[in-house]
Design an enzyme around this catalytic site. Structure first.
Site, PDB file in Angstrom:
ATOM      1  N   ARG A 179       0.817  -1.218   0.000  1.00  0.00           N
ATOM      2  CA  ARG A 179       0.000   0.000   0.000  1.00  0.00           C
ATOM      3  C   ARG A 179       0.850   1.268   0.000  1.00  0.00           C
ATOM      4  NH1 ARG A 179      -2.405  -3.527  -1.450  1.00  0.00           N
ATOM      5  NH2 ARG A 179      -4.336  -4.424  -0.688  1.00  0.00           N
ATOM      6  N   SER A 229     -11.219  -0.484   2.878  1.00  0.00           N
ATOM      7  CA  SER A 229     -10.562  -0.929   4.106  1.00  0.00           C
ATOM      8  C   SER A 229     -10.038   0.284   4.868  1.00  0.00           C
ATOM      9  CB  SER A 229      -9.393  -1.867   3.788  1.00  0.00           C
ATOM     10  OG  SER A 229      -9.857  -3.046   3.177  1.00  0.00           O
ATOM     11  N   GLU A 306      -5.526   3.200   6.511  1.00  0.00           N
ATOM     12  CA  GLU A 306      -5.295   3.146   5.076  1.00  0.00           C
ATOM     13  C   GLU A 306      -5.975   4.331   4.408  1.00  0.00           C
ATOM     14  OE1 GLU A 306      -6.466  -0.042   1.644  1.00  0.00           O
ATOM     15  OE2 GLU A 306      -5.310  -0.797   3.349  1.00  0.00           O
TER      16      GLU A 306
END
Length: 313
Positions: A179, A229, A306
């Protein structure tokens, strides 16, 4: 605002592409957020001139895409928001005997590009069919799902610096990790990427897309406002398989049913904070903070959001 608005309207050719005092809740999948002083749905041809104009007026700049991974504060965003979206979204398929590429501008939506790849019998992008983000945002954070991510298919990336310089990066220069990419550390705007795919059977590709979308619907909240998420997987490993899913830690900490105002942990998937329709950005932020605090107390793990936070909280 008069002088800067006048100067911007001389650059921006589309009447509805420039908005003053624009509610950001219109531009995020959470459906919350205060007003941006200036909101510009910019085109690729206008981008350098718009950035130069904003720099001349000493206006701070925030870049957004589809707003699918953002939490904008209730106080909004000061300065200008540049949206890399519908006016920077062209795609082009390039195939020869040895290569199969899709050249995408940064505002192209991932599901649209995934379906275009399927129509062209190109495989490798099936994982992205249900991710509601843009190519630019996906490259920026190395978006992924169901065992695939952007690092596996990106061949090159193009950016523009705040001074208007065009820069090209090969895949090995992008610094992909879990990520993340180098662009979170650079003051550059991603304007496009070339994806390297492989030939495949169209019916098999579509079947994989259907299977992934079905799994997403069964396991993740749909029909509600969220930003995907909410937390990154936790741990120090180099492989995703070495990391602990955030939902597991949230449940372990007893936060499965947590709620603040209109923000709640999704009953369908504990890794998602959702807006029941009445939440403010403050509700969502307070719930994120409460989850982090409890998980730290109960498990010793420091969860990292996130979701990207914009504005003052």
């Amino acid at each position: 605002m008069g002088s800067i608005e006048t100067d911007l309207r001389e650059i921006i050719t589309e009447k509805d592409a420039l908005h003053i005092d624009e509610p950001m809740k219109r531009h995020t999948t959470f459906g919350v957020g205060g007003r941006a002083d200036i909101f510009i749905d910019v085109s690729i041809d206008e981008l350098a001139s718009v950035m130069a104009c904003l720099r001349r007026h000493e206006i701070p700049v925030t870049v957004v895409g589809n707003g699918s991974n953002l939490l904008v504060s209730d106080s909004g965003i000061r300065g200008a928001v540049l949206c890399i979206g519908r006016r920077i979204n062209r795609t082009e398929v390039k195939k020869d005997q040895d290569n199969a590429m899709i050249s995408c501008q940064a505002g192209a939506l991932l599901p649209r590009v995934a379906m275009m790849a399927a129509d062209q019998a190109l495989s490798g992008l099936e994982f992205a069919a249900g991710i509601p983000g843009t190519i630019g945002g996906a490259v920026y954070m190395n978006a992924g799902a169901f065992g695939g991510d952007m690092s596996e298919i990106v061949s090159s990336v193009t950016t523009i610096t705040e001074d208007g310089e065009i820069k090209d990066y090969s895949a090995c220069q992008v610094g992909f990790g879990y990520r993340k990419s180098i662009f979170s550390e650079k003051n550059e705007i991603i304007t496009g990427a070339v994806l390297s795919l492989r030939p495949g059977d169209p019916s098999e590709i579509r079947e994989r897309i259907k299977s992934i979308c079905d799994k997403r619907k069964k396991s993740q909240p749909t029909g509600v406002r969220s930003a995907g998420s909410t937390f990154r997987k936790a741990g120090d490993g180099d492989l995703i398989s070495d990391l602990t899913p955030a939902w597991r830690l949230i449940q372990q900490a007893g936060m499965k049913d947590a709620r603040v105002g209109g923000a709640l942990v999704s009953p369908k998937h504990s890794g998602f904070v959702v807006n029941d329709g009445s939440a403010t950005a403050g509700d969502i932020y307070q719930l994120i903070c409460a989850i982090k605090e409890r998980v730290k107390e109960e498990t010793g793990v420091e969860l990292e959001p996130e979701v990207k936070l914009l504005g003052e909280f």
